[in-house]
Every structure is written in C-alpha cells, then in structure tokens.
Design an enzyme around this catalytic site. Structure first.
Site, PDB file in Angstrom:
ATOM      1  N   HIS B  49      31.388  -7.757 -75.398  1.00 25.87           N
ATOM      2  CA  HIS B  49      32.492  -8.709 -75.489  1.00 25.87           C
ATOM      3  C   HIS B  49      31.997 -10.097 -75.882  1.00 25.87           C
ATOM      4  O   HIS B  49      30.900 -10.495 -75.516  1.00 25.87           O
ATOM      5  CB  HIS B  49      33.204  -8.815 -74.137  1.00 25.87           C
ATOM      6  CG  HIS B  49      33.902  -7.557 -73.741  1.00 25.87           C
ATOM      7  ND1 HIS B  49      35.184  -7.270 -74.132  1.00 25.87           N
ATOM      8  CD2 HIS B  49      33.485  -6.494 -73.003  1.00 25.87           C
ATOM      9  CE1 HIS B  49      35.533  -6.082 -73.653  1.00 25.87           C
ATOM     10  NE2 HIS B  49      34.516  -5.603 -72.951  1.00 25.87           N
ATOM     11  N   ILE B 335      29.500  -4.591 -60.961  1.00 29.79           N
ATOM     12  CA  ILE B 335      29.294  -4.923 -62.373  1.00 29.79           C
ATOM     13  C   ILE B 335      30.228  -4.049 -63.208  1.00 29.79           C
ATOM     14  O   ILE B 335      29.858  -2.994 -63.712  1.00 29.79           O
ATOM     15  CB  ILE B 335      27.817  -4.710 -62.795  1.00 29.79           C
ATOM     16  CG1 ILE B 335      26.865  -5.357 -61.792  1.00 29.79           C
ATOM     17  CG2 ILE B 335      27.587  -5.265 -64.200  1.00 29.79           C
ATOM     18  CD1 ILE B 335      26.965  -6.855 -61.675  1.00 29.79           C
ATOM     19  N   SER B 341      28.126  -6.109 -71.424  1.00 30.59           N
ATOM     20  CA  SER B 341      27.896  -7.318 -72.232  1.00 30.59           C
ATOM     21  C   SER B 341      27.028  -8.320 -71.492  1.00 30.59           C
ATOM     22  O   SER B 341      26.314  -9.111 -72.094  1.00 30.59           O
ATOM     23  CB  SER B 341      29.238  -7.990 -72.561  1.00 30.59           C
ATOM     24  OG  SER B 341      30.207  -7.039 -72.892  1.00 30.59           O
ATOM     25  N   CYS B 402      27.170  18.827 -87.943  1.00 32.65           N
ATOM     26  CA  CYS B 402      28.146  17.745 -88.055  1.00 32.65           C
ATOM     27  C   CYS B 402      27.453  16.395 -88.195  1.00 32.65           C
ATOM     28  O   CYS B 402      27.838  15.573 -89.001  1.00 32.65           O
ATOM     29  CB  CYS B 402      29.057  17.713 -86.840  1.00 32.65           C
ATOM     30  SG  CYS B 402      29.897  19.268 -86.505  1.00 32.65           S
TER      31      CYS B 402
END
Lengths: 421, 498
Positions: B49, B335, B341, B402
């Site tokens: 963030h 947390i 972040s 994949c």
C-alpha cells in the site's frame, strides 16, 4: 533452425491419426512432438474398453486403440519426440521447442497441425465454497494416479459431474475397493454417454443425483465431508435440501476445455462456444497453414470421431503443402440454430470438399423423437428423424458436396425440432 | 542457548530474523506448520500500500509509509517479484469524492509521496476497462504489488543462509521465564533463548498469555478472494480500490506479480482462528461489489478462490514493543493490513528494540544480503534457455504446462534453504499448479519429484498440512506387485545367508 514439412503438436489420437494420414498423402518430412513420456495421450490412462467401435468395428481399451496408431506411425517411420514441449508458435509457423536431450530448438514448418487435446475444468472454475484440503481431484488426474502411477486417491468418494470421465471413474474406484457414495449432476441430464451411465453407475448401484451440486467442501487437511444440495431449473440451490456426505475425496468431472494457449500464441482465432480454433472444411484455422483436430477444436464424445476428423486435418495439411487447397472466396458459413450449441466447421469452402462434408455438432438439451433440420440459406435441404438426442452425444450430418455447388448456398444452419412441433 | 527465538515464520517473523542475521546473534525461528509463510502471509491481497489511509500518528501510518519505500532494495537483493504499479481509489459519487479528498489530505500529512486526485477522463485514460460511472480517483503511484509468500520464503532462506536456524513443525506449547531468559517448550523441542520475539500472527495473544496476561486480543477477520486466469491479466494495470463507505471498505481488483487478477476481500469477524473456508455468501458479495468498478470482468475465468485471516488487534493498531511485564520479550502483534507493506520498517524497528535490550550488537562481516537468484525459465531469452539446458538438462523438461515451469526449477526450490517439502510448498516457490489447470497435469509429476528428492514414497507426500495426504495407498495391482517384490527380496536375503 530445423525444417519440417509438417509439425504435429500432440501425440494423442488426434496427432497420430493426422501424422499418419499426412504421410499416406505423400508428405515425407513430418515431426510429431508430445510433452508426455509416451505417445497415445490420455488414451494411455483410459484402460476401460469401448474404443474403436466405429473405426475398427471392435471394442478396444484406450491403450490398445492408441497402440494401433503408434505401431502404424513407427512402421511408417514418422519422426517423433517425446517429453518435448512446444513453448511458442508464431503466425509464420516457427516453433520454439525443447526437451532434455536436444535442448532448446527453433523449428520452421511448412504446415502445423494443432492436436493438443483438452484439459479439465477445476474447482476454481466453478468456485465451490469451503476449505481447500487435499482430496479434491479432477477425474482425469485421479485416473492417471490410479491407472498409470498405481496409487489410490481415496476410500470414500463423491463425484461431481456426470461427464464420461466421472462415470468411468465411479466404476474404476469401485473396482479398486473404494466406496462411491454418489454422482451429483447439476443438469437435469447427464453429459456422459448413456452406455456409461448403465455400465458404470447402474451396474454398481451408484446413485446419480440429477439437478444436484456440491455446495461446500469440509475438512482441514484432507476432505472430511461434502455438502450436496438440489438445484431448481435456474440452477439455484434450493435451501433446505442440503445433505452432508462423509467422505475423504471429491472427484470433479465438470467439463473439458480445449487447450489452446499455443493456438493463441499463433493468433489463431478461437470460437467462443467450443473454446477451440475456428476451422474450415479442411480443418484449417484462421491462420494459413495451421490446422487443428481432435479435442483441441471441440471436445468429442468418442475417440473414433477424433480419428476421422484428424485424418481430414492430416490430408488437408498434405494438400496445403502441395498447393492443392483452394483458397476460394465463395465461403459458406455454418450457423448453430435452435437447440444446437455449436457446429464444426464454422466455415466451408465448397471447392475443397471431395464427396461429402461432415458437420459435427452438439444439441443443448435432451430430445426424444425429435428432428434435425438442415437449411441452406433458409431453405430445408435435409431432415433427419432422431429417436434420441442428448448433449453428451455428438451429432454428425453428412452433406454431399454437390448440394453446395448446385444451390450456391452462402449459409448452412441446423435446427432441432422437438417431437410434435 | 540462542540469543533470539522468533516465534512464527510469516513475513514479519522471517523479516525480523533476516534483519537480525546481520548481527552476531544465534537466531532460531519456530514455526508450528510444516512450511514458512503458511498463515496470514499466504492469503492476502498481495499489495504494497502507498499508505494514505492510516490515521496520522498511528503505527500503521508510520510503518507503512517507511516500509513502502524499502521494498525496491530488499526485493532486488532477495530476487522477489515486486512491481510499483500504482493504485487508484475510485469514486462513484459526490460522497466518494469527498472521501478521496480526505484520503489525499491524510496521505499528505503522513508523507505519502506524489499522490494526485484525477478526474473521470484521466481515470478512463489510465484504466479504459473501468466502468463509465466513475467520477474521479485518488492516484497513488507508489503503491505496488508483490508475491507475499515469495517474500517470506526468500527472507527465511536468506536468514538461514546467514546462519539463522528454522524449526518447522514446532508448535510452542509453553514458555518459562528464567534467569538467563526463556525456555520454550514446543511439541518437539525445548529451546533456551535470551530473547523472544512474538510474531505468531493470529496466535500472538495466546503466545503472550504464556508469559503474561496479555493486554490485547487477536480476532480473526476473514477475507475471501477470487484469483482469475492470466487471460484476464490485462484488464487493469493498477490496483483498483473502492472508497471506504458506511457499508464497508469496498472490494479491490488488482494485477498480481504473476500476471493474474486478484479480487477481494470481504470482511467477517470470527471466533475460529482456523476458519479459512470460503462461503457462497462471501464470494457472491465480492462478485457483486467488484462489478461496480469493472463490469467487464469475466469471473468465469476464475482459477481459484481462497480465504485468508487477518490478525485484528483489540487495540486497533500494530503492537510492536518490548513487554512491560516481562523483559526481553518483544510482541509484534496485530499486524493486519497494511502489515505486509509495513513489514520492512517493522523489522528495522524491532532490530532497534533488540539493540536496546542487548546493548551492543556486533555486525557480521560475512553477512550476505543477496539470495541466490532463482532461474525463472519462462522469462529467459532463447539463448539463455539454450545455455541453461546445456548446463542442466532438467531445465529442458517442462513439468507445469500452464506456467511453463521446468523440473530444474522445482528441484532447485526443494533443495534450497527453507526449501519446499509439500506440494503447495513447491507451488508457492516455483508455481507448478498455480496456473489454470491447478495441478491437473503436473500434480502427479510434482509428487514424484518431491518423493525422489526427499527420499520418500509418493504416498507420503502431503499437499499442505502434516495430515493432508494426497494418495491413500497403492492400487490392488501395485500392492500385489509390492508384496511380490518384498517376497523376492526376502528370499534373496535368505539365500545369501545360506
């Protein structure tokens, strides 16, 4: 840079038949690549019988069916590479290929045949709520563990989805000593072959719960239970019908998706309904010189039809190399009408049809004593009475080439007409 | 005797262990599960963030802004995928516009750099696939995306490379305070240590209760997610948040570092710290909400859904302090978002706390901040591919179709420090099974490689937790074969004895 006339991607039934047919039609320099350890594709794990009734007029197991083509391929000296992955192909038919022995290679092909098959839809695709314990497998993965690796995947099993692999695995697990509690099917009908419902469920008293789905998975480390509930005609869960099944395993047989990541890298156009390349009468994709066949184009019900379709692709690729494919502008479109989910091929160039053209399609619902009506530019050109039609079983209609030529048709459509209409 | 015992191998615990491994300390990480990054760290939005929404003066605000700026360096050192793609908080109406103005002002106050409020036209330019009724957005260019479990795994590996020890499957049962420090009893070991750092995530209140009456309580708050196929990957270029309203925080959609799209989360407070199941209601809530931002999103291309639990502290803020009741015991608790972040800044701060406790910390001259780079085969150039297969042919074999993951990469992640022991452990480190087929093809191969590298039978390989066995035994035929093999072997033994 290595050079080949034709590179066939995939050594399953589609790739094998296409390669053999191309060689029979005079192409010498062919390479088949497969990412698995052996040729034969998924057939190698399909140890049940019922393969080959149309092509060989006898009942074979998957490996037996594959073996016939593998032997033919070897006798014809067609080159193949196993444990080999195609990483990328481009519109110019250049491939990036690698394996442990040859390393990383660039290959230029005059024509490419896509025969990569399909993959199974997963739990994620249908977003089943609950915990994420071990013991949730797709039916095909379970089949590989059991039939090829020699390991059992569970003791008490619930199966979601009544596609053919799910049905076959219900019987296979039972024979291996597991208890299959139920097969739940969201739709009001099974998407599997009728014979598989009889031989894999009814014969072993395994209940098929139509209009049901799994609404929750429980269990911390390993599956401990699943909840099954009934759904209404809009597929909405009917609350209060939830029932918990104590089990250690959930198998998913909830649909197959053509495996077209490589096709996309070559900018091959895919059809929204099938999920496979749009193809023409010669099984050529929208990119010149790139052909496709088998489950990579649309998911087939029987391998026999895969073989036939792939032979057409192989022959067409050979013609392409010899400059015998006609790129006519007078194309005919096919249109899936009422009750039809899709039609392959999507485009027809009449000048390339030899005698007849097969239209392959699936209906959307179960019909008894219905009719298939083929129209050319809106006018009926063929009618077929059908005692039984179901989404699980593919329909094939042969159209004689002369019809296209005589009537100068621009569009072919197929509709289902219900009994009494 | 250890100097420091870190309880919990999530991103916070491993980050602290790694930062402490710069010093001459004997460090042990205790983890109750059979792998690192197995709790909150493995299931979250995978977002770094920008940091504008925490209240000025809070720990969250301080550590997020500081932490955000530290990611480039640490991710470079540890070879962890991280992309600073920026984020938009989109506004749907006048009220939302006011909210983003408030967020902007708050961000400025706490030092978030380069934010901008942009109009609808600019939003459309930046993110053409978003819905037309968006009237503006807060743009924060410093926001980023990261592989959260990859970060924790890399931190653990680097800490171990620098001398720290990791004890997996060691659940802390009891902690005794004694003269020299602490004795920690786990289900497997007794560990003596001078200092304890409690990074036990959801269980940090329970751990603290072993030595003192904890003044905080951790509530598990569940968030559910969809993860969409890479085919949807190009839909948005940045993380798209919705404005927090009275109705809740809104649902985000974001690219992931691997090229997928993640959507979520919702929020439910629960009692059960293991309740990681998704629910029909939760998933449909997310579906409905995300459509507000982008109705083009094709949820049919979903490849998995999952739920993670955030450790919601009763204090409302991160708890990062040496206990006042018991000396030498540091709580790093509660947390939750923006915990990931904030993790680099939290780790640096905890090192300061340890310095204060120890007095004089001596730096290790041989500390190596770099982790041996991972070979990501799919990202190599053709020439590099040719070279690597020549050196090690196992890089020429694709196991996961994949994601195009080779056997070489899988073997590597099993054999590294803090290496993979489970199918999901391999998936989190090298990605086989993380793609659209979800292990349908590569599952059996991964189990085979794990069994071979670890010297086990395939049926003893687990998916995730200790009891998450994948295979229930041999088939009848294999059992007969194994029996016959044993019989032959024993008769041979007998013969040789004669």
């Amino acid at each position: 840079m290595l050079n080949y006339d034709i590179v066939v991607i995939g050594g399953g039934p589609a790739g094998l038949a296409a390669a053999i047919e191309a060689k029979k039609n005079g192409v010498k320099n062919i390479l088949v690549v497969d990412r698995d350890r052996e040729l034969g594709g998924i057939l190698q794990q399909c140890i049940h019988n019922g393969f080959g009734l149309h092509v060989f007029k006898e009942e074979l197991t998957g490996p037996e069916y594959a073996d016939r083509f593998i032997n033919e391929l070897k006798e014809m000296d067609i080159e193949y590479k196993l444990d080999t992955m195609v990483l990328d192909i481009d519109e110019n038919r250049e491939l990036s290929v690698m394996n442990t022995k040859d390393g990383f290679m660039k290959i230029k092909a005059k024509a490419i045949i896509l025969a990569m098959g399909c993959r199974e839809r997963t739990r994620g695709a249908i977003a089943i709520p609950g915990t994420r314990p071990a013991g949730v497998f797709t039916a095909g993965t379970a089949q590989r563990y059991i039939n090829m690796e020699g390991y059992m995947v569970g003791k008490k099993v619930v199966i979601l989805g009544s596609g053919d692999i799910g049905l076959i695995m219900a019987r296979r697990l039972t024979l291996e000593g597991a208890k299959v509690l139920a097969v739940a099917e969201l739709m009001p009908f099974s998407s599997g072959l009728t014979r598989n419902i009889v031989q894999c469920l009814d014969d072993y008293n395994i209940p098929l719960l139509l209009n049901h789905t799994v609404t929750q998975i429980k269990g911390k480390d390993r599956v401990e239970a699943v909840v099954i509930a009934e759904v209404d005609h809009k597929k909405k869960i009917i609350s209060g019908t939830e029932k918990e099944y104590t089990c250690d395993t959930l198998l998913l047989s909830v649909g197959l998706i053509p495996e077209n990541e490589l096709s996309k890298s070559a900018h091959v156009k895919l059809a929204p309904v099938t999920g496979g390349p749009m193809v023409n009468e010669s099984m050529e994709t929208t990119v010149k010189g790139i052909f496709a066949c088998g489950n990579v184009v649309h998911v087939h019900d029987l391998v026999d039809w895969v073989t036939k379709e792939s032979q057409k692709a192989g022959k067409s690729a050979a013609k392409f190399i010899k400059n015998q494919l006609k790129d006519s502008v007078d194309t005919v479109k096919t249109l899936a009408g009422n009750g039809i989910a899709y039609i392959v091929p999507q485009v027809i160039r009449p000048s390339n049809i030899e005698n007849t053209l097969d239209l392959l399609m699936r209906v959307k619902d179960v019909y008894r004593n219905g009719k298939l009506i083929v129209k050319g530019d809106g006018k009926i050109i063929k009618e077929m009475n059908k005692r039984h039609m179901a989404p699980g079983e593919m329909e094939r209609i042969s159209i004689p080439s002369r019809l296209f030529k005589e009537k100068n048709i621009r569009e072919i459509s197929v509709d289902v007409v219900k009994a009494g209409e | 005797m250890y100097d420091v015992a870190v309880i919990g191998a999530g991103v916070v615990g491993t980050f602290i262990a790694r930062e402490l491994s710069r010093y001459k300390l004997r460090i042990v990480i205790l983890e109750k599960d059979n792998d690192v990054a197995n709790g909150t760290t493995k299931a979250n939005s995978a977002i770094v963030h920008a940091g504008y929404d925490a209240k000025a003066g809070s720990n969250k605000a301080k550590f997020n802004v500081l932490g955000n700026a530290m990611f480039d360096k640490v991710c470079e050192e540890l070879d962890v995928p991280f992309k600073r793609i920026g984020s938009l908080v989109v506004a749907f109406n006048e009220e939302d516009l006011k909210t983003i103005q408030d967020l902007y002002e708050n961000g400025v106050k706490i030092g978030v750099p380069n934010m901008e409020i942009i109009d609808a036209k600019k939003v459309k330019e930046m993110e053409p696939n978003l819905n037309d009724h968006i009237v503006g957005a807060l743009y924060a260019p410093t926001a980023g995306i990261i592989g959260p479990f990859e970060l924790a795994i890399a931190l653990a590996e680097n800490a171990l490379d620098n001398g720290a020890e990791l004890l997996l499957n060691n659940k802390v049962k009891r902690i005794e305070k004694n003269e020299g420090g602490y004795r920690i009893y786990t289900n497997e070991n007794e560990i003596d240590t001078k200092y304890v750092i409690n990074c036990a995530g959801l269980y940090s209140d329970d751990i603290y209760n072993m030595v003192a009456d904890s003044h905080f309580k951790i509530t598990p708050r569940r968030g559910q997610y969809y993860l969409l196929d890479k085919s949807e990957g190009g839909l948005v270029k940045r993380t798209i948040f919705q404005c927090p309203t009275k109705l809740g925080k809104g649902v985000l959609m974001s690219p992931t570092v691997d090229g997928n799209i993640i959507i979520g989360p919702d929020a439910q407070d629960l009692d059960d710290k293991e309740a990681r199941e998704t629910t029909r209601e939760g998933l449909s809530f997310i579906k409905e909400r995300v459509m507000k931002s982008c109705s083009k999103i094709a949820l049919k291309n979903n490849i998995t859904t999952f739920a993670g639990l955030r450790a919601e502290p009763s204090t409302g803020d991160f708890i990062i302090e040496e206990s006042k009741e018991v000396k030498g015991f540091i709580n790093v608790a509660g947390i939750k978002s923006p915990g990931l972040s904030s993790s680099p800044a939290i780790a640096s701060y905890v090192v300061e706390l340890v310095k204060n406790m120890v007095g004089d910390l001596e730096e290790r001259k041989d500390f190596n901040p770099k982790r041996r780079k991972k070979i990501r085969f799919a990202e190599l150039s053709d020439d590099e591919k040719i070279e690597i297969i020549k050196k090690d042919p196992r890089y020429g074999r694709i196991i996961c179709r994949c994601e195009k993951i080779t056997e070489g990469e899988i073997v590597d992640v099993i054999n590294r420090n803090a290496g993979a022991r489970t199918v999901n452990g391999v998936k989190r480190r090298a990605r086989p099974g993380a793609g659209r087929c979800q292990g349908g093809f590569c599952g059996p191969r991964v189990i085979e490689i794990l069994a071979r590298e670890l010297g086990k039978d395939m049926k003893d390989i687990v998916k995730e937790g200790t009891n998450s066995y994948m295979l229930t035994g041999y088939t009848k035929e294999t059992s007969e074969y194994e029996k016959a093999k044993d019989l032959v072997a024993s008769s041979r033994d007998e013969e040789s004895r004669r």
